[in-house]
Design a protein around this motif. Structure first.
Motif, PDB file in Angstrom:
ATOM      1  N   ILE A  75       0.834  -1.216   0.000  1.00 48.20           N
ATOM      2  CA  ILE A  75       0.000   0.000   0.000  1.00 48.20           C
ATOM      3  C   ILE A  75       0.863   1.258   0.000  1.00 48.20           C
ATOM      4  O   ILE A  75       0.611   2.210  -0.732  1.00 48.20           O
TER       5      ILE A  75
ATOM      6  N   ASP B 105      -0.049   5.402  -4.215  1.00 52.97           N
ATOM      7  CA  ASP B 105      -0.254   4.359  -3.209  1.00 52.97           C
ATOM      8  C   ASP B 105      -0.934   3.142  -3.826  1.00 52.97           C
ATOM      9  O   ASP B 105      -1.367   3.141  -4.987  1.00 52.97           O
TER      10      ASP B 105
ATOM     11  N   TYR C  54      -3.789   1.789  -3.297  1.00 52.60           N
ATOM     12  CA  TYR C  54      -5.199   1.938  -3.669  1.00 52.60           C
ATOM     13  C   TYR C  54      -5.306   2.504  -5.087  1.00 52.60           C
ATOM     14  O   TYR C  54      -6.112   2.030  -5.902  1.00 52.60           O
TER      15      TYR C  54
ATOM     16  N   ALA D 276      -3.780  -7.147  -0.532  1.00 55.43           N
ATOM     17  CA  ALA D 276      -3.016  -6.047   0.054  1.00 55.43           C
ATOM     18  C   ALA D 276      -2.006  -6.609   1.037  1.00 55.43           C
ATOM     19  O   ALA D 276      -2.351  -7.409   1.912  1.00 55.43           O
TER      20      ALA D 276
ATOM     21  N   ASP E  84      -7.936   0.734   8.033  1.00 54.92           N
ATOM     22  CA  ASP E  84      -7.090   0.340   6.903  1.00 54.92           C
ATOM     23  C   ASP E  84      -7.684  -0.863   6.168  1.00 54.92           C
ATOM     24  O   ASP E  84      -7.690  -0.913   4.933  1.00 54.92           O
TER      25      ASP E  84
ATOM     26  N   LYS F 207     -10.647   0.300   4.205  1.00 59.70           N
ATOM     27  CA  LYS F 207     -10.246   1.059   3.021  1.00 59.70           C
ATOM     28  C   LYS F 207      -9.773   0.130   1.899  1.00 59.70           C
ATOM     29  O   LYS F 207     -10.087   0.353   0.713  1.00 59.70           O
ATOM     30  N   SER F 208      -9.020  -0.908   2.263  1.00 64.42           N
ATOM     31  CA  SER F 208      -8.550  -1.826   1.228  1.00 64.42           C
ATOM     32  C   SER F 208      -9.717  -2.612   0.634  1.00 64.42           C
ATOM     33  O   SER F 208      -9.747  -2.889  -0.574  1.00 64.42           O
TER      34      SER F 208
ATOM     35  N   ASP G 296     -12.787  -1.488   0.341  1.00 61.84           N
ATOM     36  CA  ASP G 296     -13.464  -0.538  -0.552  1.00 61.84           C
ATOM     37  C   ASP G 296     -12.711  -0.383  -1.868  1.00 61.84           C
ATOM     38  O   ASP G 296     -13.323  -0.095  -2.903  1.00 61.84           O
ATOM     39  N   ALA G 297     -11.386  -0.527  -1.835  1.00 60.37           N
ATOM     40  CA  ALA G 297     -10.579  -0.374  -3.047  1.00 60.37           C
ATOM     41  C   ALA G 297     -10.581  -1.643  -3.913  1.00 60.37           C
ATOM     42  O   ALA G 297      -9.950  -1.651  -4.977  1.00 60.37           O
TER      43      ALA G 297
ATOM     44  N   HIS H 297      -6.454  -8.702   3.139  1.00 57.66           N
ATOM     45  CA  HIS H 297      -5.605  -7.660   3.713  1.00 57.66           C
ATOM     46  C   HIS H 297      -4.633  -8.325   4.678  1.00 57.66           C
ATOM     47  O   HIS H 297      -5.022  -8.786   5.761  1.00 57.66           O
TER      48      HIS H 297
END
Length: 828
Positions: free
Chosen positions: A762, A768, A770, A786, A795, A798-799, A801-802, A807
């Motif tokens: 990331i 980055d 994302y 990720a 975090d 967010k990953s 959502d991306a 993760h």
């Protein structure tokens, strides 16, 4: 009379008049038989503070209150009480009569603001302005039986605003005048636009106080009438005792004029402008009160000031010519700049030689020196021009094109900026006096550089010495913790109370000391925070129990009550010695900062959802607490709370810093909390759980080749060593791996490699993970994993959502990575 006093009590002068009037002689008749609405309105009106009149019945018989009396003037009151409205207001009835009839006919109120309604008062017609409201009055059956007038005279305000506009217009015109003739012309033009206040005006000049008059200009009169009036006024204009107001017989009418006193000027006597008298007519429809006289006086004063300004300008022009001549010959580089763009009007030879430019006059500063745009110099010039404050600097670095060749070099100047002001005190420019001190400054810099280099050597030696002291302090702190239980065990051996578990304690802590000695052999890495971890999967209760044993001696010595609560089955992957060291530091810290007999509690549990569960270890005490100002710095190296006499052994302030470093090396976090001094403190460590299927110690992960579905993996990580090692491990399981170390290389590699999944760091440089994921998905929709050092809940969200399917948090266990890769199904 007593009945009227009860019916209409109070009301001041108007109330007394209402009670004293014989109403039987009016159309209203006796008040006792007045309509209820009429009596109620009269009572309200008499006690109102706003000017009011009431007109009642077919004949509109008038009643009013005290507040209206100042607008009546002399001669109308008291006869107006009980009068018919049309008889009382004969001069205004042609205007207001139709409005009253409309209100009675339609039953609709009307409102007027600042309307001119001249009235007869004080023996003459007087222009007056009003704000008034006509409201119909209704009987019980809705019949319109009268009109209520609420009014306020606004004459003073209207005249003040109108006259202020005249002053502003006159000031603006006179400001542009450059000769006496232009002053008179502009003044008469403004007066011509103000004929409501000044019907006509004359400007009369004299070559000397005893000479013949000369008509310089007139407005509102024909030339013949103006000359005739000037002739009539000549004796008064020459009389040194003339009053400002005098009655004269004008050519067409008898009027009054205001004579401004004579004003001296340096104008040419031959022009007839050496002495000036201003004759201003007085509006016959306005009282010549103090405000009117002040209005005409101020107009005359503005004209006198304008003529005086011209006198000053003439003198100033001579003075400035002399000044400029001196500046041209000055022994210092000097320049004059005017206007908001700082246009050069003068630059002497020394100044031009200093800046390496000629023909500066007429150029704006930034036009003459384009290389200085965006530097401090234009900002300084603007500040002097805007504020009028002088600027002085003894040394200013300016990137300067000294020869106008396009080559910019550092130059140093000493200069002063002094604002120039006009007659009104406004800044219109500035004078610059400058000296090029570049050679002197460069020589000083050479001396300072030599001194700085010597000082740097001294500072480096001091830093090295402090580093040695810091290292020894950390070493001492590291060695004390395992020595305490060893010493205790040895004492028990000496007392012949030894048991086999005590030998285990000695063995465990001797191993800890061996590890510390191993660290000492690599001092350079230790001083840079590069401590190598020996990781294995362990039962957490063993580590925590070891940490408690390491501090047992101190706890017993201070008679603390220690409670330990550890959830069973907690497994963790990491360096057991380092975690025990971190926990023992927290326990030691709690013991030292808790008074004798205090309470210390160590707990370990888990938190979070199934996929994000983490180990939470807490050390809580009821000791002296942490102050608000110290709490944000508590993990900094050598930061300590206040010492007391019973904590003489309180350490060197490195324990908590070591805790933070060791926990973060394992991908965890540590936080401190306290409600303040005297309220105890709590330290919380959060760590990742070990894989539930793992055992301690974990053997190398081996996956049968038949069970592995080979993948084409794109691995992106800016840590080249880590990426290469991880690639080798993945390839050992049959996967094909392509490695990129920056996002742009990854995008290009993905086009040719066509991966079946991608593992992305990331925290990449320039873009980055994302953003890189979004770019990769523009070309293909394969799974994304990720791999990052960011492991908070936000975090992970967010990953997700991306578009990342998994993760993983660094340092990742190989088993976890292989398991995740094996579970990912490539999209077809």
């Amino acid at each position: 009379m007593n009945d009227l006093a009860n019916l209409f009590p109070g009301g001041g002068e108007a109330g007394s008049l209402v009670r004293a009037t014989d109403w039987s002689k009016t159309a209203l008749g006796e008040p006792a038989r007045w309509h209820t609405t009429l009596k109620g309105l009269v009572r309200v009106m008499l006690h109102a503070r706003q000017p009011m009149l009431l007109w009642w019945g077919p004949e509109l018989v008038q009643l009013y209150n005290d507040a209206i009396l100042p607008s009546f003037g002399q001669g109308r009151h008291p006869t107006a009480m009980g009068q018919r409205a049309r008889d009382c207001w004969t001069e205004t009835w042609p205007v207001i009569g139709a409005q009253i009839e409309d209100v009675l006919a339609t039953g609709t109120a009307i409102w007027h603001e600042d309307v001119l309604v001249p009235i007869f008062r004080n023996g003459a017609i007087d222009d007056a302005w009003w704000v008034y409201n006509y409201s119909p009055v209704f009987d019980d059956d809705g019949t319109r039986v009268g009109v209520l007038i609420i009014c306020t005279e606004t004459t003073a305000r209207v005249l003040a605003e109108r006259r202020q506009k005249v002053f502003s217009r006159l000031a603006e015109r006179l400001r542009l005048a450059e000769t006496d003739a232009q002053i008179i012309e502009q003044a008469l033009d403004v007066i011509a636009l103000s004929n409501d206040d000044i019907p006509f005006a004359l400007a009369v000049g004299f070559e000397d106080p005893t000479g013949l008059p000369k008509l310089l200009g007139a407005t509102g009169l024909s030339s013949e009438d103006a000359l005739a009036l000037m002739s009539q006024l000549t004796p008064a204009l020459l009389d040194p005792l003339v009053r400002d107001r005098t009655a004269v017989s004008a050519p067409h009418d008898v009027t009054e004029v205001f004579v401004a006193r004579r004003s001296a000027s340096t104008g040419s006597a031959a022009s007839g402008e050496g002495w000036l008298s201003l004759v201003l007519a007085i509006n016959p429809r306005r009282q010549f009160d103090e405000q009117a006289q002040d209005f005409l006086s101020q107009m005359a004063h503005q004209i006198r000031v304008a003529r005086s300004r011209l006198d000053v300008l003439r003198v100033r022009a001579v003075a400035e010519a002399e000044r400029n001549n001196l500046l041209v010959q000055a022994p210092m580089p000097t320049a004059l700049l005017v206007g908001p763009t700082h246009v050069f009007t003068l630059a002497n030879t020394l100044y031009q030689r200093m800046v390496g430019r000629s023909n500066l006059v007429g150029k704006a500063y930034e036009e003459a020196f384009p290389e200085l745009i965006g530097t401090a110099v234009p900002v300084i010039l603007k500040r002097v021009y805007d504020t009028g404050e002088p600027f002085v600097t003894h040394e200013l670095l300016i990137p300067f094109d000294r020869h106008g060749s396009g080559k910019v070099e550092d130059a140093y100047f000493q200069f002063n900026l002094e604002p120039l002001r006009d007659l009104e005190g406004r800044v219109y420019g500035m004078m610059a006096v400058a000296t090029d001190i570049t050679e002197q400054v460069m020589a000083r810099h050479a001396i300072e550089k030599a001194h700085d280099e010597r000082q740097k050597l001294v500072d480096d030696l001091e830093i090295a010495n402090r580093a040695k002291d810091d290292f020894l302090a950390i070493l001492g702190h590291e060695l004390r913790n395992p020595l305490a239980p060893i010493v205790t065990a040895i004492d028990l051996i000496k007392s012949e109370q030894i048991e086999v578990p005590k030998l285990d304690i000695i063995e465990r802590h001797v191993a800890h000391l061996v590890r510390l000695v191993d660290d000492l052999l690599d001092v350079s890495k230790f001083s840079q925070g590069k401590i190598l971890l020996k990781q294995e999967t362990v039962n957490l209760d063993e580590v925590l129990t070891g940490a408690v044993e390491m501090t047992q001696f101190l706890m017993e010595q201070r008679r603390h009550h220690v409670a330990v609560e550890i959830s069973p089955g907690l497994r963790w992957h990491g360096d057991r010695v380092r975690l025990a060291q971190a926990l023992s530091n927290l326990l030691t810290n709690a013991a030292r900062y808790t008074p004798y007999g205090g309470h210390i509690r160590l707990t370990a549990d888990t938190e979070g959802g199934v996929a994000e569960r983490r180990i939470v270890i807490r050390v809580k005490d009821d000791g002296i607490g942490i102050s608000v100002d110290l709490l944000p710095r508590v993990f900094d190296l050598f930061v300590q709370g206040g010492r007391s006499s019973d904590r003489a052994e309180g350490g060197l302030g490195v324990g908590l810093s070591l805790v933070k470093s060791l926990v973060e090396l394992h991908g965890g976090t540590v936080t401190a909390n306290s409600e303040g001094l005297g309220k105890g403190s709590e330290f919380t460590i959060r760590l990742c759980l070990a894989d539930e299927t793992a055992t301690a110690p974990l053997p190398p992960v081996v996956v049968p080749a038949a069970s592995v579905q080979p993948q084409r993996i794109l691995l992106v990580d800016d840590n080249k060593d880590g990426a290469e090692v991880l690639a080798m491990l993945l390839e050992s399981f049959g996967h094909q791996v392509a490695v990129a170390h920056d996002p742009h290389a990854a995008i290009e590699l993905a086009k040719s490699f066509t991966p079946s999944l991608a593992i992305l760091d990331i925290g990449l440089p320039g873009m980055d993970g994302y953003a890189l994921a979004a770019k990769l998905r523009e070309h293909s929709d394969y799974p994304l994993i990720a791999l990052t050092g960011f492991g908070q809940d936000q975090d992970r969200s967010k990953s997700a959502d991306a578009g990342f399917t998994h993760h993983l948090v660094k340092p990742v266990l190989l088993a976890d990575l292989v398991s995740v890769v094996g579970r990912v199904t490539p999209k077809k």
